[in-house]
Motif scaffolding. Structure first.
Motif, PDB file in Angstrom:
ATOM      1  N   LEU A 109      12.838  11.281   9.994  1.00 19.05           N
ATOM      2  CA  LEU A 109      11.872  11.008   8.933  1.00 19.05           C
ATOM      3  C   LEU A 109      11.690   9.502   8.774  1.00 19.05           C
ATOM      4  CD1 LEU A 109      13.052  13.514   6.158  1.00 19.05           C
ATOM      5  CD2 LEU A 109      11.004  13.703   7.586  1.00 19.05           C
ATOM      6  N   PRO A 110      10.462   9.048   8.579  1.00 21.45           N
ATOM      7  CA  PRO A 110      10.262   7.611   8.358  1.00 21.45           C
ATOM      8  C   PRO A 110      10.828   7.166   7.018  1.00 21.45           C
ATOM      9  CG  PRO A 110       8.198   8.802   8.082  1.00 21.45           C
ATOM     10  CD  PRO A 110       9.197   9.791   8.588  1.00 21.45           C
ATOM     11  N   PHE A 111      11.061   5.892   6.899  1.00 22.54           N
ATOM     12  CA  PHE A 111      11.631   5.322   5.684  1.00 22.54           C
ATOM     13  C   PHE A 111      10.500   5.134   4.678  1.00 22.54           C
ATOM     14  CE2 PHE A 111      13.993   1.796   3.433  1.00 22.54           C
ATOM     15  CZ  PHE A 111      15.073   2.582   3.065  1.00 22.54           C
ATOM     16  N   ASP A 112      10.253   6.191   3.896  1.00 21.65           N
ATOM     17  CA  ASP A 112       9.127   6.177   2.953  1.00 21.65           C
ATOM     18  C   ASP A 112       9.475   7.075   1.775  1.00 21.65           C
ATOM     19  OD1 ASP A 112       6.629   5.730   1.823  1.00 21.65           O
ATOM     20  OD2 ASP A 112       5.551   6.030   3.722  1.00 21.65           O
ATOM     21  N   LYS A 113       8.612   7.119   0.784  1.00 16.98           N
ATOM     22  CA  LYS A 113       8.853   7.949  -0.389  1.00 16.98           C
ATOM     23  C   LYS A 113       8.931   9.418   0.019  1.00 16.98           C
ATOM     24  CE  LYS A 113       8.674   4.588  -3.439  1.00 16.98           C
ATOM     25  NZ  LYS A 113       9.902   4.196  -4.204  1.00 16.98           N
ATOM     26  N   PRO A 114      10.028  10.106  -0.307  1.00 16.96           N
ATOM     27  CA  PRO A 114      10.212  11.492   0.127  1.00 16.96           C
ATOM     28  C   PRO A 114       9.088  12.429  -0.321  1.00 16.96           C
ATOM     29  CG  PRO A 114      12.302  10.605  -0.630  1.00 16.96           C
ATOM     30  CD  PRO A 114      11.248   9.592  -0.975  1.00 16.96           C
TER      31      PRO A 114
END
Length: 383
Positions: free
Chosen positions: A198-203
């Motif tokens: 998963l990318p490092f972003d708001k879940p």
């Protein structure tokens, strides 16, 4: 006379954990190893093997603890049935995450002793698993389990009464089987967007992207949002539905003490993949009273988790499952109920992962239950 010992598995990407398993199994007698064929692994795991069956045969045959190795001729979880009958071993050895009641019943029918081993690294080596090796350079996407209230994420349910669904995001410490209630279809969709992690972003943003990607415009069957949310949003999350496909609000629990408490009291056991063609909507009893029972039990599960009240958690967890099966009786059958009955003196509560019909049985217990798999909840990343 030396006893004959049998083990069976994929043994894809051979590593020190496999060798340690063979070494311990061989202490019971001459060791015979049955490996899953490439076709069997593709069907169960939803992927191609990393190492072909020919290569696996070659490597396992070279291990000094192994007397003989062969490819199992069957398919599915019990792909070794014909080999087990022909070999007629004295002992069948499995790891904790390789145990299933079907294996136990088959061994009992043949008079074969079943031994369950814990995964313990040998010679002070690091713990190894095929899943860990694959995720280190391949796909580390999470899985999810649904704790309570699920089915409320479908508008044809929540239109009768709004309420919460509760999901738990899991680290991929093992490779869960396809069609077993672990949201593998949504996870497979996620791989098309994010092949490795998963990318490092708001879940919440990631969950919405995944939900929209899986449910393309014109889809006649909409996958519930709980799957995308459970995969993308870490910790324990509850999401509220009111006659819509996407939640109206979210709440999360990330307390380390609470997550560790849940890991201590939740475990899973594999049953079998859901049968192809099973129609879970064949017979339904969806009405205001039944949906309210579902949402009330989910509220109680949430409060029990927050207070770490095991008795209340187990009671509400079971109430949620009973509410599900009352609305969707095709989730369970006589065979599944017989499996649940085996754990009623060991577990405080139980439910099927996902939509039922088979898959994994989730258990709530005060103490660890032999032969079951523990879980590892995914913790929150700091953005």
């Amino acid at each position: 006379m030396t006893k004959k010992v049998f083990v069976s598995g994929c043994f894809d990407m051979l590593h020190s954990g496999h060798v340690a398993f063979f070494k311990e199994a061989a202490t019971y007698g001459d060791l015979y190893v049955g490996i899953g064929s490439d076709a069997t692994i593709e069907k169960l795991k939803g992927r191609n093997t990393i190492t072909s069956e020919q290569e696996r045969l070659y490597m396992i045959d070279s291990i000094k603890y192994v007397k003989e190795v062969f490819v199992n001729s069957g398919s599915g979880i019990l792909d070794f049935k014909e080999e087990l009958v022909q070999l007629n071993p004295d002992v069948f050895v499995v790891n904790e995450d390789g145990f299933s009641s079907m294996k136990e019943e088959f061994c009992n029918s043949l008079g074969i002793e079943l031994k369950i081993l814990r995964r313990v690294p040998d010679a002070d080596l690091p713990a190894r698993s095929t899943t860990a090796i694959r995720t280190s350079g391949n796909c580390s996407l999470p899985y999810r389990i649904d704790l309570a209230g699920t089915w409320i994420d479908q508008p044809y349910v929540s239109k009768y009464h709004p309420g919460w669904a509760i999901t738990l995001s899991l680290e991929p410490i093992i490779e869960y089987n396809e069609r077993c209630g672990m949201s593998t279809s949504t996870r497979n969709a996620a791989k098309k967007i994010w092949p490795h992690y998963l990318p490092f972003d708001k879940p919440e943003k990631l969950a919405e992207i995944l939900f929209k990607f899986e449910n393309t415009p014109g889809s006649t069957l909409i996958s519930g949002a709980q799957d995308a949310i459970g995969i993308c949003m870490p910790g324990v999350v509850r999401h509220h539905y009111n006659n819509g496909y996407w939640p109206t609000k979210f709440e999360s629990i990330h307390s380390e003490a609470t997550l560790s408490w849940l890991e201590k009291h939740l475990c899973m056991v594999l049953l079998w993949p859901r049968e192809q063609g099973l129609d879970l909507l064949k017979e339904t009893y969806i009405n205001e009273a039944n949906v309210k029972s579902l949402t009330d039990s989910a509220d109680n599960v949430w409060e029990a988790i927050k207070s770490e009240d095991l008795e209340k958690f187990a009671e509400s967890f079971l109430e949620s499952f009973n509410a599900q099966t009352k609305m969707f009786p095709e989730m369970v059958n006589q065979k599944i109920n017989a499996e649940i009955a085996k754990y009623k003196d060991k577990a405080l509560a139980w439910k099927l992962a996902g939509a039922g019909g088979g898959g994994y049985l989730i258990l709530v217990s005060e103490k660890p239950i032999e032969g079951t798999m523990r879980i590892n909840i995914r913790r929150k990343e700091v953005l």
